[in-house]
Scaffold this motif. Sequence first.
Motif, short mmCIF file in Angstrom:
data_model
loop_
_atom_site.label_atom_id
_atom_site.label_comp_id
_atom_site.label_asym_id
_atom_site.label_seq_id
_atom_site.Cartn_x
_atom_site.Cartn_y
_atom_site.Cartn_z
N VAL A 110 84.55 -75.13 109.06
CA VAL A 110 83.79 -75.06 107.81
C VAL A 110 83.87 -76.38 107.04
O VAL A 110 82.87 -76.89 106.53
N GLY A 111 85.06 -76.95 106.96
CA GLY A 111 85.21 -78.21 106.22
C GLY A 111 84.34 -79.31 106.79
O GLY A 111 83.75 -80.11 106.05
N LYS A 112 84.24 -79.36 108.12
CA LYS A 112 83.43 -80.39 108.75
C LYS A 112 81.95 -80.20 108.43
O LYS A 112 81.19 -81.17 108.31
N GLN A 113 81.52 -78.94 108.26
CA GLN A 113 80.12 -78.68 107.93
C GLN A 113 79.79 -79.17 106.52
O GLN A 113 78.68 -79.62 106.25
N ILE A 114 80.77 -79.08 105.61
CA ILE A 114 80.55 -79.61 104.25
C ILE A 114 80.56 -81.14 104.31
O ILE A 114 79.71 -81.80 103.71
N ALA A 115 81.52 -81.69 105.03
CA ALA A 115 81.64 -83.15 105.12
C ALA A 115 80.41 -83.78 105.78
O ALA A 115 79.99 -84.89 105.40
N GLU A 116 79.81 -83.07 106.72
CA GLU A 116 78.64 -83.58 107.43
C GLU A 116 77.50 -83.92 106.47
O GLU A 116 76.83 -84.94 106.60
#
Length: 340
Positions: A110-116
């Motif tokens: 999930v965090g990577k999806q926000i960071a993307e």
Amino acid sequence: MEHLLKVDQLKVNFNTYGGEVKAVRDVSFHVDQGEIVAIVGESGSGKSVTVQSIMGLIPSPPGMIKGGSIQFEGKDLLTLSKRQMRKIKGSKIGMIFQDPMTSLNPTMKVGKQIAEALITHRNFSKANAKNKAVEMLKLVGIPNPEARFQQYPHEYSGGMRQRAMIAIALACSPDLLIADEPTTALDVTIQAQVLELMKELQKKMNTAIILITHDLGVVAETAQRVLVMYGGVVVESASVMELFENPRHPYTWGLLQSIPDTDTSEKKRLVPIAGSPPDLFSPPKGCPFAPRCKYAMDICLEEMPTDYDISDGHTAKCWLNDERAPHPETFARLGETENA
């Protein structure tokens, strides 16, 4: 003052094996900076198709935007290339979809999806994007955000997934947030928390919100203005207070009758709207609600009514508001009778 978003005479059709579906017909409305505008109506009324058109999410084929314009910050979104729209989506306009489980990538943390989103639209470094993503998770009320950053969507509860979707949509501080029935799959307690969170973030970030819902109770708690859609048409538009106190379209009266009255111990039967929605393969030439309206006149079946100005900012597309209608003073009070 120039509106943040202005939709004018939007028409959207879909080619199917059964024929051409006229899903959205001459829809016009505007949204100002920092404003919450709700769009309500039953399933198939054109709510989601309207906002998907704003986001450039209408699949073509089978979808076709047959006419109209969508002005955002002075630019017509319908004239932009896919590359130009990609710069706006997620950056200037964010969207919360109806089902977070199918909207989040199940194979990506999930965090990577926000960071993307931050890396793509704001040119953040990976380290800065991670810090900002953790900050967003904390902002939307997800506990222990550093640990949650590393988890996958299936490790989140339904309410937390919806909060994560809000975090993704708001990560780049968009000017406009579109929320397409963001609380439909949630229980009542989580629904209230998500709506309260959206209102708090709207105040903090001055983000305009378009809220798609079929629940007028949610509208009363959240929005400033409301559009009522039926059969691909906006049949009434007003401030929330005005709509609840002085509804002027029979379809709106029907929606209001479907809200349980929790302020009294008296038991009252909820009255359904008899009949079926219009066939959008071949929409009626008159008012789309006329076949289900017990107050319909001959002209209602033959000619689409114009938008009648009821008061400042309040319009209703209904022949009952015409001064030539029989006993107009009686019709003006029908809404009060219906909702008494």
